[in-house]
Enzyme design. Sequence first.
Site, short mmCIF file in Angstrom:
data_model
loop_
_atom_site.label_atom_id
_atom_site.label_comp_id
_atom_site.label_asym_id
_atom_site.label_seq_id
_atom_site.Cartn_x
_atom_site.Cartn_y
_atom_site.Cartn_z
N THR A 152 47.70 37.04 42.71
CA THR A 152 48.79 36.94 41.73
C THR A 152 48.67 38.15 40.80
O THR A 152 47.66 38.85 40.81
CB THR A 152 48.70 35.65 40.89
OG1 THR A 152 47.51 35.69 40.09
CG2 THR A 152 48.67 34.40 41.76
N ALA B 249 43.31 36.13 40.01
CA ALA B 249 44.01 35.88 38.75
C ALA B 249 43.66 37.02 37.80
O ALA B 249 42.47 37.30 37.57
CB ALA B 249 43.58 34.54 38.16
N ILE C 71 38.40 37.18 39.83
CA ILE C 71 38.91 37.79 38.60
C ILE C 71 39.48 39.18 38.90
O ILE C 71 38.78 40.07 39.40
CB ILE C 71 37.79 37.93 37.53
CG1 ILE C 71 37.06 36.59 37.32
CG2 ILE C 71 38.37 38.46 36.22
CD1 ILE C 71 37.92 35.45 36.83
N LYS C 72 40.76 39.32 38.58
CA LYS C 72 41.45 40.58 38.85
C LYS C 72 41.45 41.43 37.59
O LYS C 72 41.82 40.95 36.51
CB LYS C 72 42.88 40.28 39.30
CG LYS C 72 43.54 41.35 40.12
CD LYS C 72 44.83 40.79 40.71
CE LYS C 72 45.56 41.82 41.51
NZ LYS C 72 46.90 41.33 41.88
N LEU C 73 41.03 42.67 37.76
CA LEU C 73 40.86 43.58 36.62
C LEU C 73 41.55 44.90 36.91
O LEU C 73 41.51 45.38 38.05
CB LEU C 73 39.35 43.86 36.43
CG LEU C 73 38.47 42.65 36.21
CD1 LEU C 73 37.04 42.93 36.67
CD2 LEU C 73 38.48 42.25 34.74
#
Length: 218
Positions: free
Chosen positions: A27, A56, A82-84
């Site tokens: 996402t 996310a 965890i999207k960074l």
Amino acid sequence: MKIFADSADLDTIRPLAEAGLIDGVTTNPSLIARSGSDFLDTVGALAAMIDGPVSAEVAATEYDPMMREAARLAQIAPNVCIKLPLTLDGLRACRTLRGEGRETNVTLCFSVTQAVLAAKAGATYVSAFVGRLDDINIDGGALLKDIRDVFDTYPAFRTQVLAASLRSVNHVSAAALAGADAATMPPEIVTAMARHPLTDKGLAAFLADWERTGQTIR
Ligand code: E4P
């Protein structure tokens, strides 16, 4: 190659998950905005629907608030990845999260050097944006191949190449041919991957011939 659905729309993702066609979901803030749904609730529902990673993305741009948001997202489920963003703060957060054993997806990668930094930060995935490069007449497929070559040259880099921003089945073919570990795409592209006019034509001919035999399979 793993296939991820690039969407925050539960209703379109569900049938793909039930059919076993996808290995995860990605996402981003734009997809959440488009879905009109609550971010944390959506990530929770996706994480329950899929065995694999659900990316996310943090919304903060500085390290400390990024880490706070990452901690909140990590609470949702163990399979939340965890999207960074690929920024200096994002890379620092990636390194810290890696040390904590969290999966990370470093996003908005447009160059080999950015991918190298993501790998050195211990990212689980680096998302290389093929379509957005093609949009400005830069070969996104070539970037995937280059990152693959570099990662293969340095086995200490364990980061998986995630082909992102895919806009067509041709982009998916390019990702597979480049040796991408994973590809994320809108759900309609996942279903389009199965389609071919000669398959439809061939099946229609088989069914017509079968009808003529008058037989049934019991
Ligand atoms: C990747 O994780 C992104 O969510 C996505 O692939 C971006 O695609 P777009 O360039 O079509 O917005």
